[in-house]
Design an enzyme around this catalytic site. Structure first.
Site, PDB file in Angstrom:
ATOM      1  CG  ASN A 268     -11.965  -0.652   3.753  1.00  0.00           C
ATOM      2  OD1 ASN A 268     -12.242  -1.166   4.831  1.00  0.00           O
ATOM      3  ND2 ASN A 268     -10.835   0.005   3.555  1.00  0.00           N
TER       4      ASN A 268
ATOM      5  CG  ASP B 282      -2.053   0.999   1.108  1.00  0.00           C
ATOM      6  OD1 ASP B 282      -3.215   0.567   1.025  1.00  0.00           O
ATOM      7  OD2 ASP B 282      -1.782   2.223   1.101  1.00  0.00           O
ATOM      8  CB  ILE B 283       0.763   4.313  -2.106  1.00  0.00           C
ATOM      9  CG1 ILE B 283       1.834   5.199  -2.702  1.00  0.00           C
ATOM     10  CG2 ILE B 283      -0.461   5.111  -1.711  1.00  0.00           C
ATOM     11  CD1 ILE B 283       1.469   5.791  -4.055  1.00  0.00           C
TER      12      ILE B 283
ATOM     13  CG  HIS C 156      -6.757  -2.788   3.007  1.00  0.00           C
ATOM     14  ND1 HIS C 156      -6.051  -1.616   2.851  1.00  0.00           N
ATOM     15  CD2 HIS C 156      -7.950  -2.584   2.382  1.00  0.00           C
ATOM     16  CE1 HIS C 156      -6.786  -0.745   2.174  1.00  0.00           C
ATOM     17  NE2 HIS C 156      -7.940  -1.297   1.882  1.00  0.00           N
TER      18      HIS C 156
ATOM     19  CG  HIS D  69      -8.604  -3.029  -2.601  1.00  0.00           C
ATOM     20  ND1 HIS D  69      -9.497  -2.259  -3.291  1.00  0.00           N
ATOM     21  CD2 HIS D  69      -8.382  -2.401  -1.422  1.00  0.00           C
ATOM     22  CE1 HIS D  69      -9.802  -1.193  -2.568  1.00  0.00           C
ATOM     23  NE2 HIS D  69      -9.150  -1.261  -1.419  1.00  0.00           N
TER      24      HIS D  69
HETATM   25  P1  5GP Z   1      -9.756   1.415   0.114  1.00  0.00           P
HETATM   26  O1  5GP Z   1     -10.066   2.559   1.028  1.00  0.00           O
HETATM   27  O2  5GP Z   1     -10.354   1.595  -1.257  1.00  0.00           O
HETATM   28  O3  5GP Z   1     -10.089   0.095   0.740  1.00  0.00           O
HETATM   29  O4  5GP Z   1      -8.199   1.385   0.005  1.00  0.00           O
HETATM   30  C1  5GP Z   1      -7.465   1.887  -1.057  1.00  0.00           C
HETATM   31  C2  5GP Z   1      -6.005   1.793  -0.671  1.00  0.00           C
HETATM   32  O5  5GP Z   1      -5.227   1.992  -1.839  1.00  0.00           O
HETATM   33  C3  5GP Z   1      -5.560   2.840   0.352  1.00  0.00           C
HETATM   34  O6  5GP Z   1      -5.031   2.175   1.509  1.00  0.00           O
HETATM   35  C4  5GP Z   1      -4.488   3.637  -0.395  1.00  0.00           C
HETATM   36  O7  5GP Z   1      -3.412   4.027   0.427  1.00  0.00           O
HETATM   37  C5  5GP Z   1      -4.074   2.689  -1.494  1.00  0.00           C
HETATM   38  N1  5GP Z   1      -3.621   3.341  -2.709  1.00  0.00           N
HETATM   39  C6  5GP Z   1      -4.197   4.408  -3.343  1.00  0.00           C
HETATM   40  N2  5GP Z   1      -3.526   4.721  -4.460  1.00  0.00           N
HETATM   41  C7  5GP Z   1      -2.500   3.834  -4.545  1.00  0.00           C
HETATM   42  C8  5GP Z   1      -1.449   3.660  -5.504  1.00  0.00           C
HETATM   43  O8  5GP Z   1      -1.334   4.368  -6.506  1.00  0.00           O
HETATM   44  N3  5GP Z   1      -0.558   2.656  -5.250  1.00  0.00           N
HETATM   45  C9  5GP Z   1      -0.671   1.845  -4.148  1.00  0.00           C
HETATM   46  N4  5GP Z   1       0.269   0.897  -3.998  1.00  0.00           N
HETATM   47  N5  5GP Z   1      -1.649   1.985  -3.245  1.00  0.00           N
HETATM   48  C10 5GP Z   1      -2.557   2.965  -3.432  1.00  0.00           C
END
Ligand code: 5GP
Ligand code: ZN
Length: 117
Positions: free
Chosen positions: A91, A34-35, A106, A104
Protein backbone atom coordinates in the site's frame (compact mmCIF):
# COMPACT_ATOMS: atom_id res chain seq x y z
CA UNK A 1 2.85 10.34 9.62
CA UNK A 2 6.07 9.07 11.21
CA UNK A 3 9.06 9.98 9.09
CA UNK A 4 11.66 9.57 11.81
CA UNK A 5 12.75 6.05 12.74
CA UNK A 6 12.33 6.97 16.44
CA UNK A 7 8.59 7.43 15.81
CA UNK A 8 8.26 4.34 13.68
CA UNK A 9 6.48 1.24 14.97
CA UNK A 10 8.27 -1.05 12.53
CA UNK A 11 11.69 0.35 13.47
CA UNK A 12 10.65 -0.35 17.07
CA UNK A 13 9.93 -3.99 16.14
CA UNK A 14 13.23 -4.27 14.23
CA UNK A 15 15.12 -2.87 17.25
CA UNK A 16 13.29 -5.27 19.61
CA UNK A 17 11.59 -2.44 21.53
CA UNK A 18 8.12 -3.49 20.39
CA UNK A 19 7.15 -7.15 20.46
CA UNK A 20 6.01 -9.01 17.37
CA UNK A 21 5.64 -12.61 16.23
CA UNK A 22 8.67 -12.81 13.96
CA UNK A 23 8.49 -15.54 11.31
CA UNK A 24 11.65 -14.73 9.34
CA UNK A 25 14.66 -12.45 9.57
CA UNK A 26 18.01 -11.94 7.94
CA UNK A 27 20.51 -9.11 7.53
CA UNK A 28 18.24 -7.20 5.13
CA UNK A 29 14.64 -7.81 6.23
CA UNK A 30 12.31 -8.86 9.02
CA UNK A 31 8.92 -10.53 8.64
CA UNK A 32 6.30 -10.74 11.37
CA UNK A 33 2.61 -11.46 11.79
CA UNK A 34 0.22 -8.56 11.21
CA UNK A 35 -1.44 -7.52 14.49
CA UNK A 36 -4.85 -7.43 12.75
CA UNK A 37 -4.80 -10.28 10.23
CA UNK A 38 -7.33 -10.30 7.40
CA UNK A 39 -6.62 -13.92 6.45
CA UNK A 40 -5.22 -17.09 8.08
CA UNK A 41 -1.75 -16.03 6.93
CA UNK A 42 -1.02 -12.29 7.07
CA UNK A 43 2.64 -11.41 7.40
CA UNK A 44 4.41 -8.09 6.97
CA UNK A 45 7.81 -8.10 5.28
CA UNK A 46 9.87 -4.99 6.02
CA UNK A 47 13.39 -3.85 5.13
CA UNK A 48 15.59 -3.24 8.19
CA UNK A 49 16.44 0.12 6.64
CA UNK A 50 13.81 2.79 7.38
CA UNK A 51 12.39 3.71 3.97
CA UNK A 52 9.08 5.60 4.44
CA UNK A 53 7.36 4.32 1.30
CA UNK A 54 8.03 2.92 -2.16
CA UNK A 55 8.35 6.41 -3.70
CA UNK A 56 11.35 7.09 -1.45
CA UNK A 57 13.43 4.20 -2.74
CA UNK A 58 16.63 4.81 -4.70
CA UNK A 59 18.82 2.67 -6.93
CA UNK A 60 20.61 1.57 -3.74
CA UNK A 61 17.42 -0.16 -2.62
CA UNK A 62 17.01 -2.39 -5.67
CA UNK A 63 18.81 -5.23 -3.90
CA UNK A 64 16.49 -5.27 -0.88
CA UNK A 65 13.40 -4.79 -3.05
CA UNK A 66 14.31 -7.87 -5.05
CA UNK A 67 15.22 -9.75 -1.89
CA UNK A 68 11.75 -9.11 -0.45
CA UNK A 69 10.20 -10.94 -3.41
CA UNK A 70 12.30 -14.02 -2.69
CA UNK A 71 11.60 -13.79 1.07
CA UNK A 72 7.87 -13.69 0.31
CA UNK A 73 8.13 -16.91 -1.68
CA UNK A 74 10.27 -18.52 1.02
CA UNK A 75 7.79 -17.62 3.79
CA UNK A 76 4.90 -18.80 1.61
CA UNK A 77 6.62 -22.19 1.32
CA UNK A 78 7.25 -22.28 5.09
CA UNK A 79 3.64 -21.35 5.87
CA UNK A 80 2.23 -23.93 3.46
CA UNK A 81 0.49 -21.44 1.15
CA UNK A 82 2.85 -21.68 -1.83
CA UNK A 83 0.80 -24.32 -3.63
CA UNK A 84 -2.55 -22.50 -3.48
CA UNK A 85 -1.00 -19.04 -3.79
CA UNK A 86 -1.28 -15.69 -2.08
CA UNK A 87 -1.22 -11.93 -2.53
CA UNK A 88 1.86 -9.77 -2.00
CA UNK A 89 0.66 -6.19 -1.54
CA UNK A 90 2.32 -2.83 -1.01
CA UNK A 91 0.00 0.00 0.00
CA UNK A 92 1.73 3.18 -1.18
CA UNK A 93 0.92 6.53 0.43
CA UNK A 94 -2.54 8.10 0.85
CA UNK A 95 -4.39 6.76 -2.17
CA UNK A 96 -2.81 3.35 -1.67
CA UNK A 97 -4.16 3.24 1.88
CA UNK A 98 -0.76 3.22 3.60
CA UNK A 99 -1.00 3.71 7.37
CA UNK A 100 2.51 2.86 8.61
CA UNK A 101 5.20 4.86 6.85
CA UNK A 102 7.95 2.25 6.92
CA UNK A 103 7.96 0.38 3.61
CA UNK A 104 6.32 -3.02 3.96
CA UNK A 105 4.70 -5.75 1.93
CA UNK A 106 1.67 -7.73 3.07
CA UNK A 107 1.91 -11.47 2.39
CA UNK A 108 -1.68 -12.65 2.60
CA UNK A 109 -3.05 -16.14 2.05
CA UNK A 110 -4.66 -19.24 3.44
CA UNK A 111 -8.06 -18.48 1.91
CA UNK A 112 -9.50 -17.37 -1.42
CA UNK A 113 -8.90 -13.62 -1.63
CA UNK A 114 -10.97 -11.07 -3.47
CA UNK A 115 -9.84 -9.97 -6.88
CA UNK A 116 -8.60 -6.36 -6.50
CA UNK A 117 -6.71 -5.75 -9.77
P1 5GP B 1 -0.58 -0.37 5.78
O1 5GP B 1 -2.02 0.05 5.74
O2 5GP B 1 0.33 0.74 6.23
O3 5GP B 1 -0.16 -1.01 4.49
O4 5GP B 1 -0.52 -1.55 6.80
C1 5GP B 1 -0.08 -1.44 8.11
C2 5GP B 1 -0.34 -2.77 8.78
O5 5GP B 1 0.38 -2.80 10.00
C3 5GP B 1 -1.81 -3.03 9.11
O6 5GP B 1 -2.24 -4.23 8.46
C4 5GP B 1 -1.81 -3.17 10.64
O7 5GP B 1 -2.71 -4.15 11.10
C5 5GP B 1 -0.37 -3.50 10.94
N1 5GP B 1 0.08 -3.03 12.24
C6 5GP B 1 -0.14 -1.81 12.82
N2 5GP B 1 0.46 -1.72 14.01
C7 5GP B 1 1.09 -2.91 14.20
C8 5GP B 1 1.90 -3.42 15.27
O8 5GP B 1 2.16 -2.75 16.28
N3 5GP B 1 2.36 -4.69 15.14
C9 5GP B 1 2.09 -5.45 14.02
N4 5GP B 1 2.59 -6.70 14.00
N5 5GP B 1 1.34 -5.00 13.00
C10 5GP B 1 0.85 -3.74 13.08
ZN1 ZN C 1 10.88 2.61 10.36
Amino acid sequence: MADLPSDCIFCGIIEGKISAKVVYQDEKVMAFEDIKPIAPVHILIVPRKHIPDLTKTTAEDVDVLGHIQWVAAEIARQQGIAERGFKLVNNCRADGGQVIYHLHYHLIGGKLLKYIV
